[in-house]
Design an enzyme around this catalytic site. Structure first.
Site, PDB file in Angstrom:
ATOM      1  N   HIS A   1       0.813  -1.217   0.000  1.00 11.98           N
ATOM      2  CA  HIS A   1       0.000   0.000   0.000  1.00 11.98           C
ATOM      3  C   HIS A   1       0.846   1.266   0.000  1.00 11.98           C
ATOM      4  CE1 HIS A   1      -3.633  -2.069   0.331  1.00 11.98           C
ATOM      5  NE2 HIS A   1      -3.513  -2.467   1.577  1.00 11.98           N
TER       6      HIS A   1
ATOM      7  N   GLU B   1      25.860 -14.522 -22.659  1.00 13.53           N
ATOM      8  CA  GLU B   1      25.936 -14.452 -21.193  1.00 13.53           C
ATOM      9  C   GLU B   1      26.640 -15.651 -20.588  1.00 13.53           C
ATOM     10  OE1 GLU B   1      21.916 -14.262 -19.643  1.00 13.53           O
ATOM     11  OE2 GLU B   1      21.148 -15.501 -21.271  1.00 13.53           O
TER      12      GLU B   1
ATOM     13  N   ASP C   1      24.520 -12.450 -15.759  1.00 11.51           N
ATOM     14  CA  ASP C   1      24.881 -13.868 -15.823  1.00 11.51           C
ATOM     15  C   ASP C   1      26.329 -14.055 -16.262  1.00 11.51           C
ATOM     16  OD1 ASP C   1      22.745 -15.193 -14.802  1.00 11.51           O
ATOM     17  OD2 ASP C   1      21.680 -15.395 -16.702  1.00 11.51           O
TER      18      ASP C   1
ATOM     19  N   CYS D   1      22.552  -5.403 -22.152  1.00 10.34           N
ATOM     20  CA  CYS D   1      21.298  -5.204 -21.429  1.00 10.34           C
ATOM     21  C   CYS D   1      21.378  -5.603 -19.965  1.00 10.34           C
ATOM     22  CB  CYS D   1      20.158  -5.953 -22.115  1.00 10.34           C
ATOM     23  SG  CYS D   1      20.355  -7.741 -22.092  1.00 10.34           S
TER      24      CYS D   1
END
Lengths: 604, 91
Positions: free
Chosen positions: A198, A439, A463, A510
């Site tokens: 919340h 990777e 990775d 990325c």
């Protein structure tokens, strides 16, 4: 007045963007203390009426808060609706009344016990979302209890605190945040909670920075402490130095300026100070984030993680369902390109849609492309959905965790089969570039061969670092050893760039490294022209790119090859560009912006 | 009194979370009939937010709604319509 002791930092989740500096108001919302009292028979009915009176008072109070809400806080209002319903819930009211009547106990005791029972039931839920609902039950129960006990119900601004205040609480209820009003409070910090709690939702609705899940904030922060709340990085600095406070204020103002400039700035292409264009794209996980990426000026989606679609469900998503999701993203972004990555499941990513065996070493196990080539039907359904989505814009398909050319060939043949299957159904789809994530060390070693057979590379540094440096990111004893500027990593990146350049295919990056300010000049100098970062990091990286000279970055990288340790490389980079970025770095350090992907989670 | 029932699939993305449950309960409360919601053998009062929340219905789960009373048919129809509209959720 500078505190001679060093400032302390608390880390939590970046729940709502922005930076604020203010005095802490630690809400000690101690639970109402309740004692058991035996009732004489004539006391029973008056006690039931007392309970109803307290519920009525709590209801009036919530309705009153709801009335005062700004119209833009509709999120808020809906949560209060749910609380109002709970207040009159038969489970709560009837069970409490029955306990009063049948066991002759006072209303407080009966109510507290009913609330605890309901919470226990929610505790058994095997889903995080439903488990968190027990806090709603608690908010509602405590509110009634405070009326029964006659103790003040609202958080009031402490008289001796002047100026803007940062609310620090174990957990904040929607009514608490609403009752305070936004003129007094400039930020929230809570011990518990996530980006879907919340407090986070409310903070975003009110445009206030927030850090949630900051551990023991309420115990370590004292009333009146000066705090820097960095809602962009999820860091709270307690008793900052004058310098830290000043730079944080700057950062906060810059964020506001960014936010204001977004409209004019977001169409401005990312380029270096000397005019070299850089494709700056966004990594996203939820379809709703595509709009966030555009708002932050991303030039397309560099990585859409599709595994989100598979998690927490019994059956894999259908082709149509995936097509709907993909095409929504593609249409939102068009004509900007979208790179769809096929599912990277297994390993550390939990899944229920595909039943997977427990593995000793999941990072080295059946995951990503390996799993796809075993579950071919599931893989093909996804490829068909991706191909169909390509009719709506510029789509690229990317295969995760490739280690051999054989895997790439098999993936390509699956893609051809998917295209054929669509053809037989009378669906014609455009040509779609097929690329891979680089990777694994193996992919780096054979990058030359992979580049000859695919359309693009995207380096996943998270990775790659884990595999190349043999470091488990989740292991606190070694995680700090994973340094992105390690000479081993620089050599790996250079090899990949070289292979891509010779094959004339684009090479993107990325991983989290793309959002690390100190890595940025190195990536440019190595020859990366395409970076993909979390959407909310785009404005800052765009700004940083504009301050760099591509030529200087190349010269910098030339000097790095002789250095032998990560520390030496970091020093050299710092000496070269530290001053350029001092303001950007000061408030949060070079920590990449994490977990911001959930910023605009649109729902409860 | 006769009881009638119908089965619905939860199709909204986030399942029956607080907001859709609020709408379900508000709809059920408009009718005189008793309304029960069942999922996998667990039964809840359809007029109780907490009760229905505790059923923890994710997307794709199947719920059986039973109505007993003078306006049972109308209650089931109203709830069925709401379920088809993803309980008012956008997706």
């Amino acid at each position: 007045m500078t505190d001679p002791s060093p400032s302390r930092r608390l880390h939590g989740s970046a729940a709502a963007p922005g930076v604020a500096v203010g005095r802490a108001y630690v809400v000690e919302r101690r639970r109402v203390s309740v004692t058991r009292r035996h009732l004489e028979p004539p006391e029973v009915e008056p006690e039931v009426l007392r309970l109803r009176g307290a519920i009525g008072a709590a209801r009036a109070q919530l309705q009153n808060i709801q009335k005062k809400l700004a119209p833009e806080a509709s999120e808020h209002s809906l949560i209060l609706d749910a609380h109002l319903l709970m207040l009159d819930d038969v489970l709560l009211v009837e069970q409490t009344e029955r306990a009063i009547r049948e066991e002759f106990i006072n209303a407080e005791w009966a109510l507290r016990r009913t609330v605890e029972r309901i919470k226990e039931l929610f505790d058994q839920a095997d889903d995080d979302y439903f488990r968190e609902r027990r806090s709603d039950v608690d908010f509602v129960g405590e509110r009634v209890l405070r009326h029964l006990a006659g103790s003040p119900t609202e958080i009031a601004r402490p008289r001796d605190l002047h100026g803007p205040i940062v609310l620090v609480a174990h957990e904040l209820s929607p009514a608490d945040t609403a009752a305070l009003g936004r003129s007094e409070v400039i930020a929230f910090v809570t011990d518990v909670g996530s980006a879907t709690s919340h407090t986070a939702i409310m903070a975003r609705a009110l445009s206030l920075p927030a850090v949630v899940g900051a551990g023991d904030a309420t115990r370590t922060i004292a009333n009146g402490d000066l705090l820097v709340v960095d809602g962009l990085r999820g860091v709270v600095t307690v008793q900052p130095t004058d310098f830290e406070a000043a730079t944080a204020t700057d950062r906060g103002e810059r964020y506001i300026a960014f936010a204001r400039q977004l409209r004019s700035n977001r169409d401005r292409p990312a380029r270096t100070g000397d005019g070299v264009p850089i494709h700056l794209r966004a990594n996203i996980e939820l379809p709703a984030e595509a709009a966030v990426a555009i708002d932050h000026g991303a030039e397309g989606i560099g990585l859409y993680r599709t595994e989100f679609l598979y998690i927490d469900r019994r059956e894999p998503p259908t082709e149509d369902e995936q097509y709907e999701t993909f095409s929504r993203i593609v249409r939102t972004m068009a004509p900007k390109p979208v790179t769809l990555r096929t599912f990277d499941l297994g390993g550390d990513k939990f899944t229920t849609a595909l039943r997977l065996p427990r593995e000793m070493n999941p990072a080295l196990g059946l995951r990503a492309v390996r799993l796809a080539l075993r579950e071919r039907e599931v893989f093909r359904a996804q490829l068909r959905a991706m191909l169909r989505a390509a009719s709506h814009g510029a789509v690229r398909i990317m295969i995760p965790m490739v280690t051999t050319v054989g895997e790439l060939r098999e993936a390509r043949s699956e893609l051809e089969i998917a295209r054929q299957e669509l053809h037989f159904r009378g669906v014609e789809v455009p040509e779609v570039p097929l690329g891979i994530m680089v990777e694994t060390p193996a992919a780096v070693f054979v990058a030359e061969h992979l580049a000859a057979e695919c359309a693009f590379f995207s380096v996943g540094t998270n990775d790659l670092m884990q595999y190349a440096l043999a470091i488990d990111r989740g292991n606190e004893h070694v995680a700090h050893l994973a340094r992105s500027l390690d000479p081993a990593i620089l050599r790996a990146l250079s090899a990949v760039i070289g292979a891509g350049r010779r094959a004339k295919i684009p090479v993107a990056l990325c991983g989290a490294m793309a959002a690390e300010l100190m890595a940025l000049p190195v990536l440019l100098g190595l020859g990366f022209h395409e970076l993909s970062v979390e959407p909310t990091a785009v404005p800052e990286i765009k700004e940083a790119l504009g301050r760099l000279s591509y030529r200087d970055c190349e010269a910098l990288v030339d000097r790095l090859w002789g250095l032998t340790t990560a520390a030496e490389v970091e020093d050299a980079v710092h000496q070269s560009v530290g001053a350029l970025f001092s303001d950007l770095l000061a408030a949060g350090g070079a920590t990449p912006v994490t977990e911001t992907g959930t910023f605009l989670l649109p729902d409860l | 009194m006769e009881t009638i029932e119908a089965t619905f699939e939860v199709i909204n993305e986030l399942g029956l979370h607080a907001r859709p449950v609020s709408r379900l309960v508000q709809t059920a409360a408009r009718f005189k009939s008793e309304v029960q919601v069942e999922r996998e053998g667990q039964v809840a009062n359809g007029k109780s937010v907490m009760g229905v929340l505790m059923l923890c219905c994710p997307k794709g789960s199947t719920i059986t709604v039973r109505a007993t009373g003078p306006d049972a048919q109308a209650a089931l129809e109203a709830i069925g319509e709401l379920a088809r509209q993803r309980f008012g959720d956008p997706r």
